[in-house]
Design a protein around this motif. Structure first.
Motif, PDB file in Angstrom:
ATOM      1  N   UNK A  57       0.823  -1.205   0.000  1.00  0.00           N
ATOM      2  CA  UNK A  57       0.000   0.000   0.000  1.00  0.00           C
ATOM      3  C   UNK A  57       0.863   1.264   0.000  1.00  0.00           C
ATOM      4  N   UNK A  58       0.231   2.401  -0.141  1.00  0.00           N
ATOM      5  CA  UNK A  58       0.945   3.662  -0.350  1.00  0.00           C
ATOM      6  C   UNK A  58       1.836   4.019   0.837  1.00  0.00           C
ATOM      7  N   UNK A  59       1.344   3.835   2.051  1.00  0.00           N
ATOM      8  CA  UNK A  59       2.133   4.197   3.227  1.00  0.00           C
ATOM      9  C   UNK A  59       3.368   3.311   3.351  1.00  0.00           C
ATOM     10  N   UNK A  60       3.193   2.009   3.142  1.00  0.00           N
ATOM     11  CA  UNK A  60       4.333   1.094   3.220  1.00  0.00           C
ATOM     12  C   UNK A  60       5.330   1.377   2.100  1.00  0.00           C
ATOM     13  N   UNK A  61       4.820   1.740   0.922  1.00  0.00           N
ATOM     14  CA  UNK A  61       5.708   2.051  -0.192  1.00  0.00           C
ATOM     15  C   UNK A  61       6.539   3.300   0.099  1.00  0.00           C
ATOM     16  N   UNK A  62       5.955   4.266   0.767  1.00  0.00           N
ATOM     17  CA  UNK A  62       6.691   5.476   1.137  1.00  0.00           C
ATOM     18  C   UNK A  62       7.825   5.147   2.098  1.00  0.00           C
ATOM     19  N   UNK A  63       7.582   4.238   3.033  1.00  0.00           N
ATOM     20  CA  UNK A  63       8.632   3.811   3.956  1.00  0.00           C
ATOM     21  C   UNK A  63       9.758   3.127   3.202  1.00  0.00           C
ATOM     22  N   UNK A  68      -6.507 -15.387  -3.436  1.00  0.00           N
ATOM     23  CA  UNK A  68      -6.186 -14.489  -2.339  1.00  0.00           C
ATOM     24  C   UNK A  68      -5.029 -13.570  -2.721  1.00  0.00           C
ATOM     25  N   UNK A  69      -5.108 -12.345  -2.265  1.00  0.00           N
ATOM     26  CA  UNK A  69      -4.039 -11.365  -2.449  1.00  0.00           C
ATOM     27  C   UNK A  69      -3.521 -10.964  -1.084  1.00  0.00           C
ATOM     28  N   UNK A  70      -2.204 -10.845  -0.953  1.00  0.00           N
ATOM     29  CA  UNK A  70      -1.619 -10.387   0.296  1.00  0.00           C
ATOM     30  C   UNK A  70      -1.207  -8.927   0.151  1.00  0.00           C
ATOM     31  N   UNK A  71      -1.676  -8.084   1.067  1.00  0.00           N
ATOM     32  CA  UNK A  71      -1.387  -6.654   1.023  1.00  0.00           C
ATOM     33  C   UNK A  71      -0.490  -6.254   2.184  1.00  0.00           C
ATOM     34  N   UNK A  72       0.616  -5.602   1.871  1.00  0.00           N
ATOM     35  CA  UNK A  72       1.487  -5.036   2.902  1.00  0.00           C
ATOM     36  C   UNK A  72       0.848  -3.732   3.362  1.00  0.00           C
ATOM     37  N   UNK A  73       0.497  -3.657   4.646  1.00  0.00           N
ATOM     38  CA  UNK A  73      -0.195  -2.480   5.160  1.00  0.00           C
ATOM     39  C   UNK A  73       0.733  -1.548   5.930  1.00  0.00           C
ATOM     40  N   UNK A  74       1.877  -2.062   6.379  1.00  0.00           N
ATOM     41  CA  UNK A  74       2.790  -1.225   7.154  1.00  0.00           C
ATOM     42  C   UNK A  74       4.170  -1.875   7.203  1.00  0.00           C
ATOM     43  N   UNK A  75       5.207  -1.036   7.178  1.00  0.00           N
ATOM     44  CA  UNK A  75       6.575  -1.493   7.345  1.00  0.00           C
ATOM     45  C   UNK A  75       7.186  -0.689   8.490  1.00  0.00           C
ATOM     46  N   UNK A  76       7.563  -1.372   9.546  1.00  0.00           N
ATOM     47  CA  UNK A  76       8.035  -0.722  10.751  1.00  0.00           C
ATOM     48  C   UNK A  76       9.488  -1.126  11.028  1.00  0.00           C
ATOM     49  N   UNK A  93      11.942  -6.451  -3.336  1.00  0.00           N
ATOM     50  CA  UNK A  93      11.951  -7.762  -3.987  1.00  0.00           C
ATOM     51  C   UNK A  93      11.862  -8.881  -2.960  1.00  0.00           C
ATOM     52  N   UNK A  94      12.583  -8.727  -1.853  1.00  0.00           N
ATOM     53  CA  UNK A  94      12.549  -9.753  -0.808  1.00  0.00           C
ATOM     54  C   UNK A  94      11.156  -9.871  -0.213  1.00  0.00           C
ATOM     55  N   UNK A  95      10.529  -8.746   0.084  1.00  0.00           N
ATOM     56  CA  UNK A  95       9.179  -8.760   0.649  1.00  0.00           C
ATOM     57  C   UNK A  95       8.214  -9.461  -0.293  1.00  0.00           C
ATOM     58  N   UNK A  96       8.261  -9.104  -1.568  1.00  0.00           N
ATOM     59  CA  UNK A  96       7.335  -9.691  -2.534  1.00  0.00           C
ATOM     60  C   UNK A  96       7.569 -11.188  -2.700  1.00  0.00           C
ATOM     61  N   UNK A  97       8.814 -11.612  -2.735  1.00  0.00           N
ATOM     62  CA  UNK A  97       9.117 -13.033  -2.926  1.00  0.00           C
ATOM     63  C   UNK A  97       8.732 -13.864  -1.708  1.00  0.00           C
TER      64      UNK A  97
END
Length: 245
Positions: free
Chosen positions: A169-175, A235-243, A187-191
């Motif tokens: 998502x946009x917020x995680x992409x900004x991080x 099913x789709x997996x969505x990254x909502x936050x990266x901390x 790439x690691x996250x997606x794989x």
């Protein structure tokens, strides 16, 4: 009956792994499934002599024998492989479960390079499935002419596991964009997420937010219904936050 002469065996680690996986949750279930995953195999004394790796640079891949150090020492004769949905039981020796006698594992990894200096010897690896801190017991060069058998049967896992689509998502992409390692971490996250690291017995809890540790971040994600024009889809997996942790 007299005891076997090999009834007591002592093994000494030759080094340890420093990898992109701080925790075992989310680690690919087999090597080669996350090409972006990097690791360093740091040899320890007295095995950190550069002579021990002379000639190894001529090989592209290695077998790494290691200890599943984060798995419990207890084992059972039957296990439930995630590949079978976490319900069907098969014999432990018919599986690659971490819950096995002696907790030994074997992984085929790609060798990117070897660093030798006054500090010792370090092997740079990729496409790994090894947790940070893993004790390594042995390494051997991979010989494709001897060890690649296309006619071999693969039992209950005849093909690679299916991969799910992943959205950030946009917020995680900004991080991500603010990091110097943005491309490789993305790439690691997606794989890793494409292989759906959620426990098989919890895959009905679609509202839950999961977290997987990669490098120095906690990647939080959830499962969504990925509908197509006909109203059906996987099913789709969505990254909502990266901390950062």
């Amino acid at each position: 009956m007299p005891a076997s002469p090999c009834s007591h065996v002592t093994l000494t680690p030759i080094g340890h792994i420093e990898s992109d996986y701080p925790d075992k949750f989310g680690v690919p279930r087999q090597p080669g499934l996350a090409d972006a995953a990097r690791a360093r195999l740091v040899l320890t004394a007295p095995f950190d002599d550069p002579l021990t790796v002379r000639g190894l640079e001529a090989f592209s891949h290695l077998w790494v024998t290691f200890l599943f150090h984060l798995s419990p020492e207890r084992w059972t004769p039957l296990v439930r492989p995630p590949r079978l949905g976490g319900n069907a039981r098969i014999g432990v020796f018919a599986s690659r479960s971490t819950h096995r006698p002696n907790r030994l594992g074997q992984s085929l990894v790609e060798l990117e390079g070897i660093d030798t200096d006054d500090a010792g010897v370090c092997l740079r690896l990729r496409s790994v499935d090894l947790v940070d801190g893993t004790p390594v017991l042995d390494i051997k060069p991979y010989l494709p002419w001897a060890e690649s058998r296309p006619e071999a049967r693969a039992g209950f896992a005849p093909e690679p596991p299916p991969r799910l689509p992943v959205r950030i998502n946009r917020a995680a992409q900004a991080t991500l964009d603010a990091r110097p390692d943005a491309d490789s971490l993305r790439a690691l996250i997606q794989q890793v997420l494409a292989q759906d690291p959620r426990p098989a017995y919890r895959k009905g809890a679609e509202e839950r937010v999961y977290g997987v540790r990669l490098r120095d971040v906690d990647v939080r994600f959830r499962a969504l219904a990925n509908t197509d024009d006909q109203g059906e889809g996987e099913t789709l997996l969505e990254v909502v936050e990266i901390v950062v942790v």
